[in-house]
Design an enzyme around this catalytic site. Structure first.
Site, PDB file in Angstrom:
ATOM      1  N   GLN A   1      33.628  40.173  51.894  1.00 30.56           N
ATOM      2  CA  GLN A   1      34.994  40.666  52.100  1.00 30.56           C
ATOM      3  C   GLN A   1      34.946  42.049  52.748  1.00 30.56           C
ATOM      4  O   GLN A   1      34.323  42.975  52.220  1.00 30.56           O
ATOM      5  CB  GLN A   1      35.764  40.736  50.786  1.00 30.56           C
ATOM      6  CG  GLN A   1      37.252  41.036  51.017  1.00 30.56           C
ATOM      7  CD  GLN A   1      38.016  41.321  49.746  1.00 30.56           C
ATOM      8  OE1 GLN A   1      37.755  42.289  49.053  1.00 30.56           O
ATOM      9  NE2 GLN A   1      38.986  40.467  49.438  1.00 30.56           N
TER      10      GLN A   1
ATOM     11  N   TYR B   1      46.035  48.090  50.634  1.00 36.21           N
ATOM     12  CA  TYR B   1      45.042  48.814  51.411  1.00 36.21           C
ATOM     13  C   TYR B   1      45.436  48.820  52.897  1.00 36.21           C
ATOM     14  O   TYR B   1      46.539  48.427  53.253  1.00 36.21           O
ATOM     15  CB  TYR B   1      43.651  48.237  51.159  1.00 36.21           C
ATOM     16  CG  TYR B   1      43.206  48.434  49.715  1.00 36.21           C
ATOM     17  CD1 TYR B   1      43.110  49.720  49.179  1.00 36.21           C
ATOM     18  CD2 TYR B   1      42.909  47.356  48.888  1.00 36.21           C
ATOM     19  CE1 TYR B   1      42.728  49.921  47.853  1.00 36.21           C
ATOM     20  CE2 TYR B   1      42.526  47.547  47.563  1.00 36.21           C
ATOM     21  CZ  TYR B   1      42.438  48.831  47.052  1.00 36.21           C
ATOM     22  OH  TYR B   1      42.072  49.030  45.741  1.00 36.21           O
TER      23      TYR B   1
ATOM     24  N   ARG C   1      42.821  37.488  53.204  1.00 40.33           N
ATOM     25  CA  ARG C   1      43.472  37.641  51.895  1.00 40.33           C
ATOM     26  C   ARG C   1      44.751  38.456  52.043  1.00 40.33           C
ATOM     27  O   ARG C   1      44.752  39.533  52.640  1.00 40.33           O
ATOM     28  CB  ARG C   1      42.541  38.334  50.895  1.00 40.33           C
ATOM     29  CG  ARG C   1      43.051  38.194  49.453  1.00 40.33           C
ATOM     30  CD  ARG C   1      42.162  38.881  48.446  1.00 40.33           C
ATOM     31  NE  ARG C   1      42.168  38.166  47.170  1.00 40.33           N
ATOM     32  CZ  ARG C   1      42.020  38.750  45.993  1.00 40.33           C
ATOM     33  NH1 ARG C   1      41.854  40.055  45.906  1.00 40.33           N
ATOM     34  NH2 ARG C   1      42.034  38.038  44.897  1.00 40.33           N
TER      35      ARG C   1
ATOM     36  N   GLY D   1      39.056  35.333  39.147  1.00 44.19           N
ATOM     37  CA  GLY D   1      38.457  36.650  39.157  1.00 44.19           C
ATOM     38  C   GLY D   1      37.814  37.054  37.857  1.00 44.19           C
ATOM     39  O   GLY D   1      36.651  36.748  37.584  1.00 44.19           O
ATOM     40  N   ARG D   2      38.585  37.778  37.011  1.00 48.37           N
ATOM     41  CA  ARG D   2      37.994  38.395  35.824  1.00 48.37           C
ATOM     42  C   ARG D   2      37.240  37.438  34.895  1.00 48.37           C
ATOM     43  O   ARG D   2      36.214  37.820  34.325  1.00 48.37           O
ATOM     44  CB  ARG D   2      39.060  39.174  35.062  1.00 48.37           C
ATOM     45  CG  ARG D   2      39.364  40.524  35.707  1.00 48.37           C
ATOM     46  CD  ARG D   2      40.577  41.187  35.113  1.00 48.37           C
ATOM     47  NE  ARG D   2      41.795  40.434  35.415  1.00 48.37           N
ATOM     48  CZ  ARG D   2      43.010  40.797  35.017  1.00 48.37           C
ATOM     49  NH1 ARG D   2      43.178  41.874  34.286  1.00 48.37           N
ATOM     50  NH2 ARG D   2      44.062  40.073  35.345  1.00 48.37           N
TER      51      ARG D   2
END
Length: 375
Positions: free
Chosen positions: A99, A186, A233, A323-324
């Site tokens: 990424q 971002y 993404r 994810g987590r």
């Protein structure tokens, strides 16, 4: 309920995944010198059972950084470090994407080269944002971001070139795919959103103008590795670090159409439930994206196996990214396959530190890394 469809192979661009479970990108802040090493080889190698791993966000240049201890991809040493990680994943039969990341205004002068100001579409503070910095006394911790300066129009081709070079290095390192990070408030997300892009040149104003720079980045990356090895993404509707967007849904639709026309392999839509920016897409929005994008559609956020299965069975998603839970469950696919319980992650070890909370979570067979067995 059965999760048989979730565990079936799927063609992602030019890559065949053995299942439809991706490991989502997870910043772990464990590369103090920005070069991946043996710890990263072990961490990613343990998780090679995913349909595909998407790496932690990786800085494309020294000015792209907003957090210390995060990896980069702008030097030969970093490229070699990532090559070792890719080889570790491939040795266990896995697949991995890199990424590509530029934080834009979510940074501080202490993280930037020569103490310069962070850059952004417009000189607007990232309200409420904190980056992870090294303080002058050598300690590290969170600190409010610095006021950015607005990028000049003639600077933008240089950042596009940084993305291009990063994609070239990712290709040389052996990554199966590359993901462009245009989410989570971002830099590329800052260009897309009305609240953070107040430019009056050809990169601001209309929806098409705000999308121009992100699409130039995506085109450069696709030219390097081929569109069938590129994913993007996005986080539609996110309000984070002071970012707001009056045309979020319209922009998501426009980008889906543009990326579909370019033959991009996949679109990765994030529904974060952290940082106070919780999002859950409506079924109507999901279907509208399915109608507009012909590649693989991946959703991320809030997912367990049953919810993922329902979305794939309905034909809305092709795969899900988790994810987590992957932090604490390196063998997550095997746990889903067998119906085994999931380990609970320890939030105190999410960011920074050593191997504790990184490579020491137990596998189903008493902690042995089953993917590392011979034969």
């Amino acid at each position: 309920m059965s999760v048989d469809t979730l565990l079936t192979p799927h063609r992602l661009g030019g890559l065949t995944m053995p299942n439809r479970i991706l490991m989502a990108p997870l910043t772990r802040a464990r590369t103090p010198d920005s070069v991946p090493g043996e710890a990263q080889q072990a961490y990613y190698g343990q998780r090679a059972g995913a349909g595909m791993i998407i790496s932690e966000a990786t800085n494309i240049s020294p000015t792209a950084r907003g957090y210390v201890y995060t990896p980069g991809i702008w030097t030969d040493e970093q490229e070699a470090g990532w090559k070792g990680v890719v080889q570790a994943v491939h040795a266990k039969g896995g697949r991995i994407a890199l990424q590509l990341w530029h934080v834009g205004r979510v940074s501080h002068e202490w993280v930037q080269p020569n103490g310069q100001s962070p850059v952004a579409p417009s000189a607007l503070d990232a309200e409420g944002a904190q980056c992870f910095v090294e303080f002058p006394d050598g300690s590290a911790g969170r600190h409010p971001t610095s006021t950015p300066r607005a990028l000049e129009t003639d600077e933008l081709p240089g950042i596009v070139e940084d993305y291009r070079q990063a994609a070239r290095r990712a290709d040389r390192a052996g990554f199966d795919m590359v993901e462009v990070h245009a989410a989570n408030a971002y830099l590329l997300n800052q260009f897309l959103a009305t609240g953070t892009n107040h430019r009056t040149d050809r990169y601001g104003g209309s929806l098409e103008n705000r999308a121009r720079f992100p699409l130039e980045v995506i085109d450069a990356v696709a030219e390097e590795v081929g569109p069938q090895r590129v994913g993007v993404r996005l986080t539609p509707f996110i309000e984070l670090f002071g970012l707001t967007d009056d045309e979020s849904e319209a922009m998501a639709h426009y980008l889906a159409e543009q990326l579909s026309a370019r033959g991009i392999a996949y679109l990765h839509l994030n529904e974060p439930d952290w940082a106070g920016g919780e999002i859950q897409f409506t079924d109507d929005f999901r279907r509208s994206m399915r109608e507009r994008f012909s590649g693989s559609l991946i959703f991320c956020g809030h997912y367990d196996a049953e919810r993922a299965e329902r979305l794939i069975e309905a034909g809305i998603a092709d795969a899900v990214a988790i994810g987590r839970p992957y932090i604490a469950n390196p063998d997550l696919v095997e746990r889903i396959r067998t119906g085994a319980a999931w380990n609970a992650p320890n939030p105190d070890t999410f960011y920074g530190g050593g191997l504790e909370g990184y490579t020491d979570y137990p596998f189903l067979d008493n902690g042995h890394d089953r993917l590392g067995r011979e034969g």
